[in-house]
Write an enzyme that holds these catalytic residues in place. Structure first.
Site, PDB file in Angstrom:
ATOM      1  N   LYS A  78       0.815  -1.224   0.000  1.00 55.40           N
ATOM      2  CA  LYS A  78       0.000   0.000   0.000  1.00 55.40           C
ATOM      3  C   LYS A  78       0.850   1.276   0.000  1.00 55.40           C
ATOM      4  O   LYS A  78       0.381   2.329  -0.425  1.00 55.40           O
ATOM      5  CB  LYS A  78      -0.954   0.018   1.200  1.00 55.40           C
ATOM      6  CG  LYS A  78      -2.064  -1.028   1.086  1.00 55.40           C
ATOM      7  CD  LYS A  78      -3.068  -0.914   2.221  1.00 55.40           C
ATOM      8  CE  LYS A  78      -4.075  -2.043   2.169  1.00 55.40           C
ATOM      9  NZ  LYS A  78      -5.171  -1.899   3.124  1.00 55.40           N
ATOM     10  N   ASP A 114     -10.112   2.578   2.161  1.00 52.09           N
ATOM     11  CA  ASP A 114     -10.247   1.852   3.440  1.00 52.09           C
ATOM     12  C   ASP A 114     -10.982   2.693   4.491  1.00 52.09           C
ATOM     13  O   ASP A 114     -11.927   2.216   5.125  1.00 52.09           O
ATOM     14  CB  ASP A 114      -8.862   1.482   3.990  1.00 52.09           C
ATOM     15  CG  ASP A 114      -8.274   0.256   3.315  1.00 52.09           C
ATOM     16  OD1 ASP A 114      -9.047  -0.596   2.838  1.00 52.09           O
ATOM     17  OD2 ASP A 114      -7.038   0.151   3.273  1.00 52.09           O
TER      18      ASP A 114
HETATM   19  P1  NAP Z   1      -0.501  -2.791  10.792  1.00 53.00           P
HETATM   20  O1  NAP Z   1      -0.186  -1.592   9.994  1.00 53.00           O
HETATM   21  O2  NAP Z   1       0.476  -3.912  10.840  1.00 53.00           O
HETATM   22  O3  NAP Z   1      -0.808  -2.293  12.320  1.00 53.00           O
HETATM   23  C1  NAP Z   1      -1.034  -3.237  13.330  1.00 53.00           C
HETATM   24  C2  NAP Z   1      -1.480  -2.513  14.601  1.00 53.00           C
HETATM   25  O4  NAP Z   1      -1.765  -3.512  15.579  1.00 53.00           O
HETATM   26  C3  NAP Z   1      -0.431  -1.599  15.208  1.00 53.00           C
HETATM   27  O5  NAP Z   1      -1.065  -0.546  15.884  1.00 53.00           O
HETATM   28  C4  NAP Z   1       0.266  -2.533  16.204  1.00 53.00           C
HETATM   29  O6  NAP Z   1       0.915  -1.852  17.265  1.00 53.00           O
HETATM   30  C5  NAP Z   1      -0.918  -3.282  16.741  1.00 53.00           C
HETATM   31  N1  NAP Z   1      -0.574  -4.568  17.326  1.00 53.00           N
HETATM   32  C6  NAP Z   1      -0.196  -5.692  16.672  1.00 53.00           C
HETATM   33  N2  NAP Z   1       0.027  -6.689  17.559  1.00 53.00           N
HETATM   34  C7  NAP Z   1      -0.212  -6.163  18.792  1.00 53.00           C
HETATM   35  C8  NAP Z   1      -0.160  -6.688  20.114  1.00 53.00           C
HETATM   36  N3  NAP Z   1       0.188  -7.966  20.344  1.00 53.00           N
HETATM   37  N4  NAP Z   1      -0.487  -5.879  21.157  1.00 53.00           N
HETATM   38  C9  NAP Z   1      -0.845  -4.588  20.938  1.00 53.00           C
HETATM   39  N5  NAP Z   1      -0.901  -4.029  19.702  1.00 53.00           N
HETATM   40  C10 NAP Z   1      -0.592  -4.802  18.654  1.00 53.00           C
HETATM   41  O7  NAP Z   1      -1.871  -3.475  10.316  1.00 53.00           O
HETATM   42  P2  NAP Z   1      -3.145  -2.751   9.649  1.00 53.00           P
HETATM   43  O8  NAP Z   1      -3.037  -2.863   8.164  1.00 53.00           O
HETATM   44  O9  NAP Z   1      -3.333  -1.434  10.285  1.00 53.00           O
HETATM   45  O10 NAP Z   1      -4.325  -3.761  10.088  1.00 53.00           O
HETATM   46  C11 NAP Z   1      -4.765  -3.803  11.429  1.00 53.00           C
HETATM   47  C12 NAP Z   1      -5.974  -4.713  11.567  1.00 53.00           C
HETATM   48  O11 NAP Z   1      -7.052  -4.201  10.791  1.00 53.00           O
HETATM   49  C13 NAP Z   1      -5.753  -6.141  11.073  1.00 53.00           C
HETATM   50  O12 NAP Z   1      -6.392  -7.022  11.958  1.00 53.00           O
HETATM   51  C14 NAP Z   1      -6.416  -6.171   9.736  1.00 53.00           C
HETATM   52  O13 NAP Z   1      -6.906  -7.449   9.400  1.00 53.00           O
HETATM   53  C15 NAP Z   1      -7.576  -5.208   9.952  1.00 53.00           C
HETATM   54  N6  NAP Z   1      -8.024  -4.592   8.701  1.00 53.00           N
HETATM   55  C16 NAP Z   1      -9.304  -4.823   8.317  1.00 53.00           C
HETATM   56  C17 NAP Z   1      -9.762  -4.266   7.140  1.00 53.00           C
HETATM   57  C18 NAP Z   1     -11.178  -4.520   6.723  1.00 53.00           C
HETATM   58  O14 NAP Z   1     -11.500  -4.312   5.530  1.00 53.00           O
HETATM   59  N7  NAP Z   1     -12.057  -4.876   7.631  1.00 53.00           N
HETATM   60  C19 NAP Z   1      -8.921  -3.485   6.344  1.00 53.00           C
HETATM   61  C20 NAP Z   1      -7.606  -3.257   6.779  1.00 53.00           C
HETATM   62  C21 NAP Z   1      -7.166  -3.828   7.971  1.00 53.00           C
HETATM   63  P3  NAP Z   1       2.439  -1.320  17.095  1.00 53.00           P
HETATM   64  O15 NAP Z   1       2.353  -0.068  16.265  1.00 53.00           O
HETATM   65  O16 NAP Z   1       2.868  -1.062  18.487  1.00 53.00           O
HETATM   66  O17 NAP Z   1       3.201  -2.428  16.406  1.00 53.00           O
END
Ligand code: NAP
Length: 289
Positions: A78, A114
């Site tokens: 992305k 998104d």
């Molecule tokens: P990302 O950029 O990798 O960000 C992950 C986030 O989760 C960060 O804030 C990270 O914190 C936090 N995190 C991960 N493991 C953790 C833990 N064990 N304890 C506390 N915080 C934790 O991922 P993303 O693209 O933003 O996606 C995040 C979520 O949204 C995913 O579950 C994804 O499937 C979902 N999502 C859904 C859609 C949809 O269409 N419904 C679209 C996009 C994403 P740190 O910054 O501290 O690492």
């Protein structure tokens, strides 16, 4: 480009669409988008392309050469896709990520659907009026950036962002501070922020399959009657949402965001309203299998 209705067929006029990512074989976008084309009678076909980071340039050249009309972009491309596009919509620019490409006669234009997809889903399924609301966002990854950008346009009273790595929360708050009252908070401040929040949104991956017993916060901190929202859609009802429901909250899962980010992409590519109900039915059936 005009996209004429042509029933359910693949022939010499079929228009090409797809999604790129690494990995990509788990994606539900092809079944969702092909259902949308069938439903609207558009002569299009949508496939999944496994593209690794070193092939991004080649991929963009291929899109131009083959006249692929529309592309969705998922993890991990992305950000890096932006460098090979001709134009980036101001919203995607502000978010710093592109998940949708429109090919206008060889000119590749990047958008981010998104955040707006999430907000459309939240308003349709859980809370129609976001103006004046106090919102807590847990997590500060890529999805959180898009969501805070879109929420900030809805005139909320306040948005607080809490994240394990607080610097990432501060960076998002700084980016959007001119659009709304947005602040980064520490995890120690999360409980107090949730007590007064109308909407609490989990944007972290905590609770996603296979870690379905994990939850990003203590549901006892939620105000009964508030909206608890989770971006995760596998499982459809996360532990966080189950506990929030027991607490007396209204719950909102991530499926609607997935459907609506696709619906906006469909609308950008075709100029037609997306058949959202049919898209949802198809994805739900696939998730339940
Ligand atoms: P990302 O950029 O990798 O960000 C992950 C986030 O989760 C960060 O804030 C990270 O914190 C936090 N995190 C991960 N493991 C953790 C833990 N064990 N304890 C506390 N915080 C934790 O991922 P993303 O693209 O933003 O996606 C995040 C979520 O949204 C995913 O579950 C994804 O499937 C979902 N999502 C859904 C859609 C949809 O269409 N419904 C679209 C996009 C994403 P740190 O910054 O501290 O690492």
């Amino acid at each position: 480009m005009t996209i004429a209705g042509a029933g359910n067929r693949i022939d010499s006029n079929t228009i090409l669409f797809g999604v790129i990512g690494d990995p990509i074989r788990h994606s539900k976008s092809p079944i969702m988008m092909n259902r949308a084309f069938r439903e609207t009678g558009i002569n299009g076909v949508y496939t999944a392309y496994h593209i690794t980071s070193e092939r991004i340039q080649d991929f963009a050249a291929g899109v131009r050469a083959m006249g692929i009309r529309g592309i969705n972009v998922t993890i991990p491309h992305k950000l890096d896709i932006m460098s090979v596009l001709d134009e980036i919509d101001p919203g995607a620019q502000a978010i710093g990520a592109v998940n949708t490409i429109v090919n206008e006669d060889g000119k590749l234009i990047g958008y981010n659907t998104d955040g707006i997809g999430y907000v459309r889903s939240l308003k349709e399924e859980a809370e129609s009026e976001l103006a004046g609301k106090r919102i807590v966002v847990i997590g500060a990854g890529g999805a959180a950036r898009g969501i805070v950008y879109a929420l900030a346009s809805e005139k909320p009273a306040h948005i607080a962002i809490a994240n394990r790595s607080v610097d990432r929360a501060k960076a998002i708050a700084e980016s959007f501070k001119d659009k709304a009252d947005v602040e980064a908070i520490s995890n120690e401040q999360l409980q107090a922020a949730c007590l007064h929040a109308d909407i609490v949104i989990n944007t972290t991956s905590v609770g996603m399959f296979p870690h379905v017993d994990e939850t990003p916060m203590n549901a006892d901190w939620l105000k009964p009657g508030a909206v608890a929202s989770d971006l995760i859609y596998n499982p459809l009802k996360t532990k966080f949402l189950q506990q929030a429901e027991q607490r007396g909250c209204r719950i909102h899962g991530g499926l609607g965001m997935f459907i609506n980010q696709g619906a906006y992409a469909f609308e950008y590519w075709t100029g037609q309203p997306a058949p959202v109900a049919a898209m949802r039915e198809t994805v739900l059936a696939a998730l339940q299998n």
